[in-house]
Design a protein around this motif. Structure first.
Motif, PDB file in Angstrom:
ATOM      1  N   PRO A   1       0.813  -1.222   0.000  1.00 21.00           N
ATOM      2  CA  PRO A   1       0.000   0.000   0.000  1.00 21.00           C
ATOM      3  C   PRO A   1       0.848   1.276   0.000  1.00 21.00           C
ATOM      4  N   TYR A   2       1.995   1.250   0.657  1.00 21.14           N
ATOM      5  CA  TYR A   2       2.863   2.426   0.672  1.00 21.14           C
ATOM      6  C   TYR A   2       3.439   2.695  -0.712  1.00 21.14           C
ATOM      7  N   ILE A   3       3.769   1.658  -1.438  1.00 18.84           N
ATOM      8  CA  ILE A   3       4.282   1.815  -2.800  1.00 18.84           C
ATOM      9  C   ILE A   3       3.191   2.381  -3.699  1.00 18.84           C
ATOM     10  N   ASP A   4       1.960   1.921  -3.531  1.00 16.75           N
ATOM     11  CA  ASP A   4       0.847   2.446  -4.324  1.00 16.75           C
ATOM     12  C   ASP A   4       0.648   3.942  -4.080  1.00 16.75           C
ATOM     13  N   VAL A   5       0.685   4.336  -2.819  1.00 17.65           N
ATOM     14  CA  VAL A   5       0.518   5.753  -2.484  1.00 17.65           C
ATOM     15  C   VAL A   5       1.662   6.570  -3.073  1.00 17.65           C
ATOM     16  N   MET A   6       2.879   6.061  -2.986  1.00 15.45           N
ATOM     17  CA  MET A   6       4.031   6.767  -3.526  1.00 15.45           C
ATOM     18  C   MET A   6       3.891   6.947  -5.046  1.00 15.45           C
ATOM     19  N   LEU A   7       3.457   5.937  -5.752  1.00 12.94           N
ATOM     20  CA  LEU A   7       3.309   6.042  -7.201  1.00 12.94           C
ATOM     21  C   LEU A   7       2.211   7.031  -7.582  1.00 12.94           C
ATOM     22  N   VAL A   8       1.130   7.050  -6.830  1.00 13.31           N
ATOM     23  CA  VAL A   8       0.064   8.024  -7.097  1.00 13.31           C
ATOM     24  C   VAL A   8       0.578   9.437  -6.877  1.00 13.31           C
ATOM     25  N   LEU A   9       1.320   9.674  -5.799  1.00 13.09           N
ATOM     26  CA  LEU A   9       1.886  10.994  -5.549  1.00 13.09           C
ATOM     27  C   LEU A   9       2.883  11.396  -6.631  1.00 13.09           C
ATOM     28  N   LEU A  10       3.678  10.442  -7.088  1.00  6.14           N
ATOM     29  CA  LEU A  10       4.627  10.717  -8.161  1.00  6.14           C
ATOM     30  C   LEU A  10       3.907  11.173  -9.428  1.00  6.14           C
ATOM     31  N   VAL A  11       2.842  10.497  -9.786  1.00  9.93           N
ATOM     32  CA  VAL A  11       2.069  10.874 -10.978  1.00  9.93           C
ATOM     33  C   VAL A  11       1.460  12.268 -10.796  1.00  9.93           C
TER      34      VAL A  11
END
Length: 142
Positions: free
Chosen positions: A19-29
């Motif tokens: 879940p932390y990786i998912d949040v990080m990728l969304v923030l990156l986008v």
């Protein structure tokens, strides 16, 4: 109380990070999409002149822009252009020159602006203690 067979507790070293990786990728986008929208520029039709380029220094220059309708903006380093009056321009550049007297100062004026507006900007810069003002041009297109 009886322990159930086969039931184990997860040790703390097995935290689920998906879940932390998912949040990080969304923030990156989100940052990738919004970053280009944050930069605002001023459209200036620079005159085309054949001239030698100036030496680049490590210090970010102060760029004063005179738009086609005679308004002034100033950009210090990588900051975006901010609209200013001639008096505000003089105060702002004077503060920059007090902090770092080696800061290069450039004026870019629209080719259609009245000459008096460019002279007003240059006069404000001289009043702010700028020893040398550069004029920006664009090389001729072939």
């Amino acid at each position: 109380m009886r322990k159930q067979r086969g039931a184990r507790r997860k040790p703390m070293s097995e935290i689920n990070v998906v879940p932390y990786i998912d949040v990080m990728l969304v923030l990156l986008v989100i940052f990738m999409v919004t970053a280009p929208l944050l930069y605002h520029g001023v459209d200036v039709d620079l005159p085309e002149i054949t001239s030698e380029p100036i030496d680049q220094s490590d210090i970010d220059p102060v760029v004063v822009t005179v738009t086609g309708d005679g308004e002034y903006t100033v950009s210090i380093g990588i900051d975006p252009d901010e609209p200013v009056t001639p008096d505000e321009l003089m105060d702002l550049v004077a503060r920059v020159m007090r902090n770092n007297p080696q800061t290069p100062v450039m004026v870019r004026g629209d080719r259609n602006v009245a000459y008096g507006h460019v002279l007003t900007a240059m006069s404000s810069l001289r009043g702010a203690g700028v020893p040398q003002v550069g004029l920006m041009t664009r090389p001729p297109q072939e």
